[in-house]
Design a protein around this motif. Structure first.
Motif, PDB file in Angstrom:
ATOM      1  N   VAL A 228       5.154  -2.758  -3.441  1.00 22.53           N
ATOM      2  CA  VAL A 228       4.860  -1.340  -3.659  1.00 22.53           C
ATOM      3  C   VAL A 228       6.134  -0.509  -3.548  1.00 22.53           C
ATOM      4  CG1 VAL A 228       3.599   0.611  -2.785  1.00 22.53           C
ATOM      5  CG2 VAL A 228       2.542  -1.625  -2.767  1.00 22.53           C
ATOM      6  N   LEU A 229       6.884  -0.744  -2.468  1.00 17.72           N
ATOM      7  CA  LEU A 229       8.075   0.076  -2.233  1.00 17.72           C
ATOM      8  C   LEU A 229       9.160  -0.241  -3.250  1.00 17.72           C
ATOM      9  CD1 LEU A 229       8.242   0.142   1.615  1.00 17.72           C
ATOM     10  CD2 LEU A 229       7.501   1.911   0.064  1.00 17.72           C
TER      11      LEU A 229
ATOM     12  N   PHE B 239      -0.691   4.220  -2.448  1.00 18.72           N
ATOM     13  CA  PHE B 239      -1.307   4.151  -3.763  1.00 18.72           C
ATOM     14  C   PHE B 239      -1.547   5.558  -4.301  1.00 18.72           C
ATOM     15  CE2 PHE B 239      -5.031   3.147  -6.494  1.00 18.72           C
ATOM     16  CZ  PHE B 239      -4.374   2.277  -7.325  1.00 18.72           C
TER      17      PHE B 239
ATOM     18  N   THR C 107      -0.458  -2.805  -5.945  1.00 22.89           N
ATOM     19  CA  THR C 107      -1.262  -2.242  -4.861  1.00 22.89           C
ATOM     20  C   THR C 107      -2.739  -2.461  -5.130  1.00 22.89           C
ATOM     21  OG1 THR C 107       0.322  -0.468  -5.116  1.00 22.89           O
ATOM     22  CG2 THR C 107      -1.257  -0.259  -3.354  1.00 22.89           C
ATOM     23  N   ALA C 108      -3.170  -2.123  -6.353  1.00 24.38           N
ATOM     24  CA  ALA C 108      -4.587  -2.255  -6.664  1.00 24.38           C
ATOM     25  C   ALA C 108      -5.029  -3.706  -6.502  1.00 24.38           C
ATOM     26  CB  ALA C 108      -4.842  -1.781  -8.093  1.00 24.38           C
TER      27      ALA C 108
ATOM     28  N   VAL D 218       2.483  -6.788   1.089  1.00 25.91           N
ATOM     29  CA  VAL D 218       2.234  -5.928  -0.070  1.00 25.91           C
ATOM     30  C   VAL D 218       3.282  -4.818  -0.166  1.00 25.91           C
ATOM     31  CG1 VAL D 218       0.555  -4.401  -1.122  1.00 25.91           C
ATOM     32  CG2 VAL D 218      -0.207  -6.397   0.116  1.00 25.91           C
ATOM     33  N   TYR D 219       3.719  -4.342   0.985  1.00 28.51           N
ATOM     34  CA  TYR D 219       4.645  -3.205   0.990  1.00 28.51           C
ATOM     35  C   TYR D 219       5.898  -3.446   0.179  1.00 28.51           C
ATOM     36  CZ  TYR D 219       1.913  -0.845   4.383  1.00 28.51           C
ATOM     37  OH  TYR D 219       0.895  -0.205   4.975  1.00 28.51           O
TER      38      TYR D 219
ATOM     39  N   ILE E 296      -5.152  -4.755  -2.713  1.00 30.85           N
ATOM     40  CA  ILE E 296      -6.292  -4.194  -1.993  1.00 30.85           C
ATOM     41  C   ILE E 296      -7.563  -4.929  -2.378  1.00 30.85           C
ATOM     42  CG2 ILE E 296      -7.700  -2.136  -1.687  1.00 30.85           C
ATOM     43  CD1 ILE E 296      -5.215  -0.494  -2.159  1.00 30.85           C
TER      44      ILE E 296
ATOM     45  N   GLU F 261      -7.409  -8.776  -1.113  1.00 32.54           N
ATOM     46  CA  GLU F 261      -7.339  -8.975   0.334  1.00 32.54           C
ATOM     47  C   GLU F 261      -8.728  -8.962   0.934  1.00 32.54           C
ATOM     48  OE1 GLU F 261      -3.282  -7.252   1.871  1.00 32.54           O
ATOM     49  OE2 GLU F 261      -5.015  -6.216   2.662  1.00 32.54           O
TER      50      GLU F 261
ATOM     51  N   TRP G 205       8.242   1.621  -6.385  1.00 29.97           N
ATOM     52  CA  TRP G 205       8.365   3.068  -6.310  1.00 29.97           C
ATOM     53  C   TRP G 205       9.827   3.499  -6.196  1.00 29.97           C
ATOM     54  CZ3 TRP G 205      10.166   6.439  -2.564  1.00 29.97           C
ATOM     55  CH2 TRP G 205       9.890   7.775  -2.817  1.00 29.97           C
TER      56      TRP G 205
ATOM     57  N   GLY H 207       4.384  -1.701  -9.476  1.00 28.10           N
ATOM     58  CA  GLY H 207       4.013  -1.408  -8.099  1.00 28.10           C
ATOM     59  C   GLY H 207       2.577  -0.937  -7.989  1.00 28.10           C
ATOM     60  N   VAL H 208       2.155  -0.067  -8.923  1.00 30.92           N
ATOM     61  CA  VAL H 208       0.777   0.433  -8.882  1.00 30.92           C
ATOM     62  C   VAL H 208      -0.205  -0.704  -9.109  1.00 30.92           C
ATOM     63  CG1 VAL H 208      -0.855   1.880 -10.099  1.00 30.92           C
ATOM     64  CG2 VAL H 208       1.363   2.777  -9.514  1.00 30.92           C
TER      65      VAL H 208
ATOM     66  N   LEU I 236       7.507   1.063 -11.489  1.00 36.03           N
ATOM     67  CA  LEU I 236       6.427   1.861 -10.922  1.00 36.03           C
ATOM     68  C   LEU I 236       5.072   1.327 -11.382  1.00 36.03           C
ATOM     69  CD1 LEU I 236       5.987   4.415  -9.162  1.00 36.03           C
ATOM     70  CD2 LEU I 236       5.413   5.539 -11.280  1.00 36.03           C
TER      71      LEU I 236
ATOM     72  N   LEU J  77      14.754   2.765   0.867  1.00 38.31           N
ATOM     73  CA  LEU J  77      13.617   1.890   0.620  1.00 38.31           C
ATOM     74  C   LEU J  77      13.970   0.810  -0.384  1.00 38.31           C
ATOM     75  CD1 LEU J  77      10.731   4.469   0.536  1.00 38.31           C
ATOM     76  CD2 LEU J  77      11.274   2.841   2.313  1.00 38.31           C
TER      77      LEU J  77
ATOM     78  N   SER K 279      -1.024  -8.702   4.489  1.00 36.15           N
ATOM     79  CA  SER K 279      -1.172  -7.296   4.108  1.00 36.15           C
ATOM     80  C   SER K 279       0.154  -6.558   4.234  1.00 36.15           C
ATOM     81  CB  SER K 279      -2.246  -6.629   4.950  1.00 36.15           C
ATOM     82  OG  SER K 279      -1.906  -6.663   6.299  1.00 36.15           O
ATOM     83  N   VAL K 280       1.010  -6.997   5.152  1.00 31.58           N
ATOM     84  CA  VAL K 280       2.327  -6.362   5.265  1.00 31.58           C
ATOM     85  C   VAL K 280       3.187  -6.708   4.042  1.00 31.58           C
ATOM     86  CG1 VAL K 280       4.449  -6.313   6.605  1.00 31.58           C
ATOM     87  CG2 VAL K 280       2.264  -6.262   7.760  1.00 31.58           C
TER      88      VAL K 280
ATOM     89  N   GLY L 234      -2.454  -2.648   6.661  1.00 31.31           N
ATOM     90  CA  GLY L 234      -2.932  -3.346   5.487  1.00 31.31           C
ATOM     91  C   GLY L 234      -3.737  -2.476   4.557  1.00 31.31           C
TER      92      GLY L 234
ATOM     93  N   MET M 273       1.742   7.307  -5.086  1.00 26.23           N
ATOM     94  CA  MET M 273       2.389   6.829  -6.296  1.00 26.23           C
ATOM     95  C   MET M 273       1.607   7.222  -7.539  1.00 26.23           C
ATOM     96  SD  MET M 273       3.532   3.154  -4.910  1.00 26.23           S
ATOM     97  CE  MET M 273       3.624   2.377  -6.480  1.00 26.23           C
TER      98      MET M 273
END
Lengths: 361, 198
Positions: A139-140, B71, A158-159, A135-136, A162, A165, A143, A154-155, A151, A77, A132-133, B63, B74
């Motif tokens: 995040v990845l 989330f 994500t928040a 974002v990965y 979300i 978006e 992590w 990344g957290v 980390l 990853l 939206s893709v 998405g 993690m």
């Protein structure tokens, strides 16, 4: 559909790719120059005239740097994340038209060439899907680095993704309702005429922003948040979490993240122009000017409008302090999403009344 | 020909992703496998010219849903290998029995040559359609999609029933605990991970 058509499609895709690479190079230089100006500095001025080749030099440097791989990473990853960042960034711009379609005679046949990677009938949804893709990657990367600061970054990412978006998607629904299409070329075409106010042509272009100003505002704020740029750059806040998700990346892998960020910034500006400011539409003076100039002018209008937005992006970065995490969440969930819902309700009602008349009449 | 190549490639991706969801030691890789499977499905929709469903599939699943999965993984930090002991003793035999039943049903249908299904009743006569027609009509949003969707109501509702059964099953599996407590609860399993609020 013969081989020339296939070649034309390939040529369009390659053209978009080359355009994005070139724009990205210039954009980094543009940002550094503008920020330097706003902070009373000189900025890059050694490589080429006005330092315009500085980004090229930096790119070459990153290309030859060692790519350090820390021991605790999840290798698969960790290696995939930079590519996951760059690929959606390129794909997202594919549906944005950046000039007027022109006809060209090849192989004894007239062919229409739209200046756009692909004209999908669900273009707007495609944009949301690609964002939206994207974002990965963050995040990845956060992590898989196997380290604290990435980390945390990344957290946070994500928040943030979300939250914003949702606001961004909701701010685009009125555009679809108003123009009646999700095909981006049709959204541009719907804005190419001039406004009629009280049965009287006032000569102002019929840009969506005139009617949908609240949508535009919400879209711009969430676009800045989606690209993780200041004042929403908690994801990579240097003072708190080193570099956030890309702390453990170096060399070319870091360069891919960097590239993706600037391409996303350009794409978001291009989308704002396309959805709310008429895209490439503008006076082309057909018949007055030579045909080649008339064909090129819409592209010039497009880039002029985009440049204004890019300047605003840079301006925000140079002047605004970073939001705190709770302020970020409050703005997203308590301000943007409710207000976009109220606005959606209002515009839906107004359009229904315009189409079907008042319910009691 | 192109369609066949895409079908084989994406089918392999979808199956590989689905196997990874169940088999991956690390939940993050499981989530990635799920995303691969869902992307392959989106490509199938594009091949069938159902662009809208494909885009919505990517937005909703890739998405929102899997981002939330990641989330949770993690934040709560469940990234240690799950215990592989079965909590429900009857689960495996029951699954095998259902699989055998489905295979037997498919076999009977193939042998008897029964490929069309009653899709709606009423209005005098019953309407029949093949599996392909049902699928194409359910995912298409081109002109008249709504009218056709209302005509093909029965398979549509059957699909939603299937989804509800799956959701209820997932919830009940998640809440099921054996009477005797041998090991600590799952909630405390990841307390030492970074990123967990203390």
């Amino acid at each position: 559909m013969d081989w020339i058509d296939v070649l034309l499609v390939v040529a369009r895709v390659v053209a978009v790719f080359a355009l994005l690479m070139g724009v990205c190079t210039l954009l980094v230089w543009f940002e550094r120059k503008v920020v330097a100006d706003m902070q009373n500095r000189v900025g890059p001025d050694r490589a080429g005239p006005w330092g315009i080749l500085q980004t090229v030099a930096d790119g070459v440097k990153l290309f030859f740097k060692e790519q350090v791989t820390p021991r605790k990473v999840e290798l698969g990853l960790y290696l995939a994340a930079p590519m996951l960042a760059a690929v959606p960034a390129f794909l997202m711009f594919m549906v944005v038209p950046f000039g007027r379609p022109f006809t060209i005679t090849l192989g004894g046949e007239e062919r229409l060439v739209p200046l756009q990677g692909a004209d999908l009938n669900v273009g707007l949804l495609y944009v949301l899907a690609m964002s939206s893709v994207a974002v990965y990657a963050v995040v990845l990367a956060g992590w898989s680095s196997g380290s604290k600061y990435p980390l945390l970054g990344g957290v946070r990412a994500t928040a943030q993704a979300i939250s914003y978006e949702a606001a961004m998607g909701l701010s685009l629904v009125p555009v679809v309702l108003f123009t009646g299409s999700m095909r981006i070329s049709e959204i541009v075409a719907a804005q190419s005429s001039t406004l009629t106010f009280l049965g009287w042509n006032i000569g102002f272009p019929a840009w969506n922003v005139v009617v949908l100003a609240p949508s535009f505002l919400i879209f711009t704020i969430s676009a800045v948040a989606e690209t993780n740029r200041a004042p929403f750059d908690l994801v990579e806040a240097e003072q708190e979490i080193v570099g956030g998700f890309h702390t453990e990346y170096s060399g070319l892998r870091f360069a891919l993240f960097f590239l993706a960020e600037y391409i996303n910034m350009f794409t978001m500006s291009a989308l704002a122009v396309t959805l709310f400011f008429g895209g490439w539409s503008g006076p082309a003076w057909d018949g007055v000017l030579p045909a080649a100039v008339s064909a090129l002018l819409p592209t010039v209008w497009f880039f002029v409008k985009v440049l204004v937005f890019l300047f605003i992006f840079v301006w925000l970065r140079a002047t605004l302090p970073r939001l705190r995490y709770d302020q970020l969440m409050t703005l997203g969930w308590k301000r943007l999403i409710p207000s976009s819902l109220v606005w959606l309700f209002f515009i839906g009602g107004a359009l229904a009344v315009r189409r079907f008349g008042l319910p009691w009449s | 020909m192109v369609e066949l190549i895409i079908f084989v490639l994406m089918g392999a991706v979808a199956l590989g992703g689905a196997v990874a969801v169940v088999k991956a030691r690390n939940p993050v890789y499981g989530a990635m496998g799920l995303m691969a499977a869902l992307f392959a499905l989106a490509v199938f929709y594009v091949v069938h010219l159902a662009h809208f469903v494909a885009a919505v599939q990517v937005i909703v699943y890739a998405g929102a849903v899997i981002t939330l999965f990641l989330f949770v993984i993690m934040f709560v930090g469940v990234d240690r290998a799950e215990r592989l002991t079965e909590k429900l003793a009857v689960q495996r035999p029951a699954a095998l029995a259902v699989l055998a039943g489905v295979l037997a049903l498919a076999g009977v249908l193939v042998i008897t040559g029964q490929f069309d299904w009653v899709i709606t009743v009423g209005e005098g006569a019953e309407v029949r359609g093949t599996v392909e027609e049902i699928g194409a009509n359910l995912i298409s949003v081109e002109e008249g999609g709504v009218q056709r969707a209302s005509r093909w109501l029965l398979p549509f509702e059957a699909t939603s029933l299937l989804l509800i059964v799956a959701a209820v099953g997932a919830v009940s599996l998640a809440f099921y605990r054996p009477r005797r407590k041998e090991e600590p609860d799952d909630e405390t399993a990841g307390a030492d991970r970074p990123g967990r609020p203390s």
